[in-house]
Scaffold this active site. Structure first.
Site, PDB file in Angstrom:
ATOM      1  N   ASP A 205     -35.318 -10.033   3.519  1.00 44.78           N
ATOM      2  CA  ASP A 205     -36.424 -10.319   4.328  1.00 44.78           C
ATOM      3  C   ASP A 205     -36.661 -11.740   4.734  1.00 44.78           C
ATOM      4  O   ASP A 205     -36.179 -12.599   3.720  1.00 44.78           O
ATOM      5  CB  ASP A 205     -37.695  -9.757   3.818  1.00 44.78           C
ATOM      6  CG  ASP A 205     -39.282  -9.873   4.062  1.00 44.78           C
ATOM      7  OD1 ASP A 205     -39.387  -9.576   5.298  1.00 44.78           O
ATOM      8  OD2 ASP A 205     -39.871 -10.894   3.804  1.00 44.78           O
ATOM      9  N   GLU A 230     -32.980 -10.429   8.156  1.00 41.38           N
ATOM     10  CA  GLU A 230     -34.023 -10.185   9.163  1.00 41.38           C
ATOM     11  C   GLU A 230     -34.063 -11.941   9.455  1.00 41.38           C
ATOM     12  O   GLU A 230     -34.762 -12.827   8.969  1.00 41.38           O
ATOM     13  CB  GLU A 230     -35.464  -9.906   8.636  1.00 41.38           C
ATOM     14  CG  GLU A 230     -36.410 -10.104   9.772  1.00 41.38           C
ATOM     15  CD  GLU A 230     -37.852 -10.152   9.099  1.00 41.38           C
ATOM     16  OE1 GLU A 230     -38.891  -9.822   9.796  1.00 41.38           O
ATOM     17  OE2 GLU A 230     -38.143 -10.477   8.040  1.00 41.38           O
TER      18      GLU A 230
END
Length: 438
Positions: A205, A230
């Site tokens: 993330d 990400e």
């Protein structure tokens, strides 16, 4: 006789090696949650456990599960006590382990959503600032203080840490990933998620929050079989608010990260998503760059690109950058037949009732052994039509144009079609040769 047995054994070994090589390449990721999943009565892990067979039937090889630990925010993206799995709003640690075991029984690997850029503290220090962290165990693992916060995160830091190696995250303390204790204890936690909980890989993330060198440290220390980051890159836009045709700078950022981290590291192909969701609105000329290749990361480094239509951020109830809802299946027709590793979103399969259409496309991918590095030849990319051949075995058409002329060879046959998309392959249901209208 002995020679024949040895020869047969050698052939069997070669066949198994080829099969294992293919299976390693033929990956389809499934995002097994959305922004509201934590609210599920009875727990999300238990609910998803009841749908393992349905998910396996779509042909996926990996499932991405939500952040597993205690979190200040219910979705899991403001983590605190990392070892405390029972405090998750998605269910207990035992339920998570049972879910992972169920996926493993179907041959599906499980990817944990890893949120390590920032972390929420349990207690205030003498300054009255929340910067005293608890790890969630009786011992001192992950029990940190302000020394483990980046020095330039002045809201929380005591100034003793290293400067941040990536982008700032204002809502919680940015962790100092150059601190050797931080690196050691986070690596130990990740390895615990593998060995004790059962996870196989990581979704990183907000990977822009720390450098590729930091990410490489954690990847090298934990040896995951699958990693996707990400990195929500910033696309270029023209004065009219439309995405620029040339997004080389955007995709270069993704390529640079994947190459710097190395190993199994890949990145979500935000460039392809941005180009594709603009292209399906009558601008399919966008889907070919100046060199005749795909315009996203898959045009440059497809083996390390994870393509997707929407996720819990861009779609779901956040809806921050959604794909046009009436054209979602055109998007899946593209990513499920093209190079890269396609990611299927939970909402589209279950909430939108697109399971059958998506499964049919995934079956085409599997049957024709389309893999991340498959060969792509773009046959047409004009405003109302896009046609491409993949590995000389599959042809994909998306767009409103009814007549694609003689672009489809006579030995290709329709195997899937829907609203403004059609797929042909060299085997399957035979249709008359000649001009094709879909």
């Amino acid at each position: 006789m002995a020679k024949r047995i040895a020869s047969m054994s050698s052939l069997l070994l070669i066949a198994l090696l080829c099969l294992s090589s293919h299976l390693a390449q033929a990956q389809v990721l499934f995002q097994g949650f959305n922004w509201e999943s934590w609210k599920k009565q009875g727990g999300w892990y238990n609910f998803l456990h009841g749908h393992v067979d349905d998910i396996a039937a779509t042909g996926v090889t990996h499932v991405w599960l939500p952040p597993p630990s205690h979190s200040v925010a219910p979705q899991g993206y403001m983590p605190g006590r990392l070892y405390d799995l029972d405090a998750s709003k998605y269910g207990t640690g035992a339920e998570l382990r049972s879910l992972i075991a169920a996926f493993h029984s179907k041959g599906i690997k499980c990817v944990a959503d890893i949120v390590i850029n920032h972390r929420c503290a349990d207690y205030k220090d003498s300054r009255g600032i929340y910067c005293i962290f608890e790890g969630g165990t009786p011992d001192s693992r992950l029990d940190w203080g302000p020394d483990m916060i980046c020095s330039d995160d002045t809201q929380y830091s005591n100034g003793r840490g290293h400067r941040d190696t990536g982008a700032d995250f204002g809502a919680a303390p940015d962790i100092d990933h150059l601190n050797t204790r931080v690196q050691t204890e986070l690596s130990d936690w990740l390895n615990w998620l593998k060995s004790d909980v059962g996870f196989d890989g990581w979704r990183l993330d907000f990977a822009k929050g720390y450098s590729a060198a930091v990410a490489k440290t954690y990847v090298d220390n934990t040896d995951p079989s699958f990693v996707v980051a990400e990195i929500w890159s910033n696309m270029r836009y023209d004065g009219n608010g439309e995405p620029s045709w040339n997004q080389d700078g955007d995709r270069q950022e993704l390529v640079n990260w994947a190459q710097a981290v190395g190993g199994p590291a890949s990145a979500f192909d935000f460039t392809t998503k941005g180009e594709l969701q603009a292209a399906v609105q009558g601008e399919l000329w966008r889907m070919k760059d100046g060199n005749g290749k795909a315009p996203g990361m898959i045009g440059w480094l497809p083996e390390k690109a994870v393509t997707f239509i929407d996720n819990h951020d861009t779609g779901s109830t956040q809806n921050s950058w959604p794909f046009p809802s009436d054209k979602v299946m055109q998007g899946y027709a593209y990513i499920l037949t093209h190079p890269g590793v396609p990611c299927i979103f939970y909402d589209h399969v279950f909430d939108w009732n697109l399971k059958q259409e998506i499964s049919t496309l995934a079956a085409v991918r599997s049957r024709n052994e389309i893999h991340p590095g498959s060969k792509l030849k773009i046959l047409a990319a004009e405003g109302d039509v896009y046609v491409a051949m993949i590995d000389d075995k599959v042809i994909t058409k998306i767009g409103t144009r009814y007549d694609v002329g003689n672009l489809i060879p006579s030995d290709f046959h329709v195997v899937a079609h829907g609203n403004n998309y059609c797929i042909w392959e060299k085997s399957g249901l035979r249709v008359p040769a000649g001009r094709h209208h879909y």
